[in-house]
Design a protein around this motif. Structure first.
Motif, PDB file in Angstrom:
ATOM      1  N   GLY A   1      48.083  40.677  67.555  1.00 35.53           N
ATOM      2  CA  GLY A   1      47.030  39.864  67.939  1.00 35.53           C
ATOM      3  C   GLY A   1      45.743  40.286  67.127  1.00 35.53           C
ATOM      4  N   GLY A   2      45.972  41.459  66.089  1.00 37.98           N
ATOM      5  CA  GLY A   2      44.897  41.916  65.397  1.00 37.98           C
ATOM      6  C   GLY A   2      44.567  41.310  63.774  1.00 37.98           C
ATOM      7  N   GLU A   3      43.355  41.559  63.403  1.00 37.63           N
ATOM      8  CA  GLU A   3      43.136  41.125  61.987  1.00 37.63           C
ATOM      9  C   GLU A   3      42.474  42.115  61.236  1.00 37.63           C
ATOM     10  OE1 GLU A   3      43.359  38.884  58.747  1.00 37.63           O
ATOM     11  OE2 GLU A   3      44.069  37.892  60.879  1.00 37.63           O
ATOM     12  N   PRO A   4      43.191  42.962  60.410  1.00 36.59           N
ATOM     13  CA  PRO A   4      44.660  42.492  59.870  1.00 36.59           C
ATOM     14  C   PRO A   4      45.889  42.703  60.845  1.00 36.59           C
ATOM     15  CG  PRO A   4      43.879  44.541  58.620  1.00 36.59           C
ATOM     16  CD  PRO A   4      42.694  43.821  59.499  1.00 36.59           C
ATOM     17  N   GLY A   5      46.956  42.271  60.962  1.00 37.95           N
ATOM     18  CA  GLY A   5      48.029  42.571  61.743  1.00 37.95           C
ATOM     19  C   GLY A   5      48.755  43.657  61.272  1.00 37.95           C
ATOM     20  N   GLU A   6      48.315  44.416  60.382  1.00 44.55           N
ATOM     21  CA  GLU A   6      48.956  45.611  59.887  1.00 44.55           C
ATOM     22  C   GLU A   6      48.000  46.656  59.438  1.00 44.55           C
ATOM     23  OE1 GLU A   6      53.216  45.444  58.013  1.00 44.55           O
ATOM     24  OE2 GLU A   6      52.043  45.898  56.459  1.00 44.55           O
TER      25      GLU A   6
ATOM     26  N   ALA B   1      58.902  46.419  65.860  1.00 40.31           N
ATOM     27  CA  ALA B   1      58.374  47.556  64.744  1.00 40.31           C
ATOM     28  C   ALA B   1      59.221  47.546  63.549  1.00 40.31           C
ATOM     29  CB  ALA B   1      58.382  48.794  65.457  1.00 40.31           C
ATOM     30  N   PHE B   2      60.515  47.458  63.917  1.00 44.91           N
ATOM     31  CA  PHE B   2      61.512  47.420  62.635  1.00 44.91           C
ATOM     32  C   PHE B   2      61.438  46.049  61.998  1.00 44.91           C
ATOM     33  CE2 PHE B   2      63.722  51.006  64.333  1.00 44.91           C
ATOM     34  CZ  PHE B   2      63.901  51.844  63.438  1.00 44.91           C
TER      35      PHE B   2
ATOM     36  N   SER C   1      52.140  47.790  63.141  1.00 47.14           N
ATOM     37  CA  SER C   1      51.749  46.464  63.403  1.00 47.14           C
ATOM     38  C   SER C   1      50.638  46.507  64.596  1.00 47.14           C
ATOM     39  CB  SER C   1      52.869  45.552  63.788  1.00 47.14           C
ATOM     40  OG  SER C   1      53.566  46.170  64.770  1.00 47.14           O
ATOM     41  N   VAL C   2      49.751  45.390  64.521  1.00 47.46           N
ATOM     42  CA  VAL C   2      48.696  45.563  65.633  1.00 47.46           C
ATOM     43  C   VAL C   2      48.655  44.296  66.322  1.00 47.46           C
ATOM     44  CG1 VAL C   2      46.286  45.543  66.153  1.00 47.46           C
ATOM     45  CG2 VAL C   2      47.213  46.989  64.453  1.00 47.46           C
TER      46      VAL C   2
ATOM     47  N   PRO D   1      40.041  49.528  59.850  1.00 47.86           N
ATOM     48  CA  PRO D   1      40.003  48.999  61.100  1.00 47.86           C
ATOM     49  C   PRO D   1      40.907  47.467  61.556  1.00 47.86           C
ATOM     50  CG  PRO D   1      38.318  48.482  59.853  1.00 47.86           C
ATOM     51  CD  PRO D   1      39.006  49.368  58.989  1.00 47.86           C
ATOM     52  N   SER D   2      40.988  47.461  62.663  1.00 47.62           N
ATOM     53  CA  SER D   2      41.730  46.020  62.987  1.00 47.62           C
ATOM     54  C   SER D   2      40.913  45.317  64.211  1.00 47.62           C
ATOM     55  CB  SER D   2      43.132  46.099  63.416  1.00 47.62           C
ATOM     56  OG  SER D   2      43.774  45.123  63.700  1.00 47.62           O
ATOM     57  N   THR D   3      40.492  44.090  63.905  1.00 46.73           N
ATOM     58  CA  THR D   3      39.822  43.575  65.214  1.00 46.73           C
ATOM     59  C   THR D   3      40.527  42.606  65.692  1.00 46.73           C
ATOM     60  OG1 THR D   3      38.565  41.987  63.410  1.00 46.73           O
ATOM     61  CG2 THR D   3      37.524  43.994  63.819  1.00 46.73           C
TER      62      THR D   3
END
Length: 415
Positions: free
Chosen positions: A325-330, A21-22, A322-323, A393-395
């Motif tokens: 494995g996500g898109e977007p990753g943030e 996270a940091f 931050s997410v 959203p983040s997929t």
């Protein structure tokens, strides 16, 4: 001054989450106008919410105190707020709440009449020499009059008549009181009777009492106003409102006061001035006079030494998360409501905010989904704790994106 937003993990996360996270989000700073705080410390057992004093700092020898501002939930002063004490007549808040709930749900009507039993008359009426509306034994009294007796005169006979009329007996009613207390989230309170008359099992806390008072004010506003009724007459006996602050402290419009042998005087009160409402719970005062004086000074301090500050508008982005494995990753995070605090007018130092979430967030995340909490602090004292929602959203990301995040997770797992 700055409102700083260091991003940190939820306590249920792990060292990897904190490091990740940091690394991704580091540090966010938002410009806000903040008041200044004096650095004079409070008395050792008194804890103003700011951990610093404001002009004319409120101090008291009362054993339990909680003073909060309604709209923001900001704690202005606290002292032993979860420590149980004898409820005395403060139990009547719970009795009244049950009656109001039954009226709201249609299970009870104001015109419905309940009989005055000999038990209710002897225990809480004229022979008891306690607070009473003087309902005549074996008479019948409308619920509306009984409600006024309980709220205006803090009448024990009114509470007992209501208890027997609604539940068949006081014991059955007490079971309803305790079940309702649990349903309302009152964690430190237990009731042994409908009146608060001496019983070692009658226990409440300052925090529970304010929660209950707020609930009554906001859920039953049309009945809450009865707490400010100057007097009530029944059976040709007129009595003034028993709230010692009513008409004496500007803005006070409720609620109830009590006394317990060996523990002293207590009160739960609410006041509004210039659109600001404060709630006060105070217990363990040595005399009626010190209770009245302390309550008056608490309200005067709360209204004069503090002011409301807006930190974020509704929907304003306050940070990112931050997410994995996500898109977007943030994703950006925002509060669905405006974020206000009620802080000392001479505050020095700075307000800080902590963005807390459980890492790693995993997709899919929907727009508007609650994914984090925003903790607003003044010094080391938390003022507010609010939910934050995903702005976008983040997929699930592409394969390489998930692989890259997996590598990062593996690397930081050694931290």
């Amino acid at each position: 001054m700055h409102l700083s937003l260091p991003i940190k993990k939820n306590a249920l996360g792990n060292a990897l989450g904190l490091a990740r996270a940091f690394v991704v989000l580091a540090f966010v700073a938002v410009q806000v106008a903040t008041p200044a705080f004096s650095q004079s410390p409070p008395a050792a057992t008194d804890k103003p919410a700011s951990n610093a004093s404001a002009p004319a700092v409120f101090a008291t020898e009362a054993k339990q105190v909680l003073l909060i501002e309604e709209e923001t939930g900001s704690v202005l002063f606290e002292k032993n707020t979860s420590t149980p004490f004898s409820s005395a007549s403060l139990s009547k808040l719970m009795t009244v709440e049950l009656v109001l709930d039954a009226l709201k749900s249609g299970k009870l009507s104001l015109t419905q009449e309940f009989p005055v039993s000999e038990y209710a008359w002897r225990t809480g009426g004229a022979p008891s020499r306690t607070a009473a509306m003087f309902a005549a034994v074996r008479s019948r009294v409308p619920v509306e009059a009984l409600l006024k007796g309980a709220m205006v005169q803090m009448a024990n006979d009114a509470c007992l008549i209501l208890a027997e009329g609604m539940a068949g007996s006081e014991d059955n009613f007490v079971k309803m009181m305790n079940a309702r207390a649990i349903a309302l989230g009152l964690k430190d309170s237990h009731f042994a009777n409908a009146t608060g008359l001496p019983n070692p099992d009658n226990k409440v806390s300052a925090r529970d009492l304010i929660s209950l008072a707020e609930h009554i004010k906001n859920t039953y506003p049309e009945f809450y106003k009865l707490y400010a009724q100057p007097e009530f007459e029944w059976n040709r006996i007129a009595q003034r409102n028993r709230n010692p602050l009513l008409g004496q402290v500007p803005g006070v419009d409720g609620l109830v006061a009590g006394f317990a042998e060996g523990e002293g005087y207590s009160i739960v009160a609410s006041a509004e001035q210039n659109g600001v409402r404060l709630y006060l719970a105070l217990a363990g005062s040595a005399t009626e006079q010190t209770r009245r004086d302390d309550a008056a000074r608490a309200f005067a301090w709360g209204f004069s030494a503090f002011e409301k500050k807006r930190l974020f508008e509704a929907g304003q982005i306050v940070g990112k998360a931050s997410v994995y494995g996500g898109e977007p990753g943030e994703i950006s995070l925002a509060s669905p409501q405006a974020v206000d605090v009620y802080v000392p007018t001479d505050a020095a130092g700075k307000l800080t905010a902590k963005l807390v979430y459980r890492w790693p967030l995993r997709p899919p995340i929907a727009q508007g989904q609650e994914v984090a909490r925003l903790h607003i602090l003044l010094g080391d004292k938390e003022l507010r704790d609010l939910p934050l929602q995903a702005v976008e959203p983040s997929t699930l990301g592409a394969l390489m994106k998930r692989v890259r995040d997996a590598v990062v997770e593996l690397l930081f797992s050694w931290v």
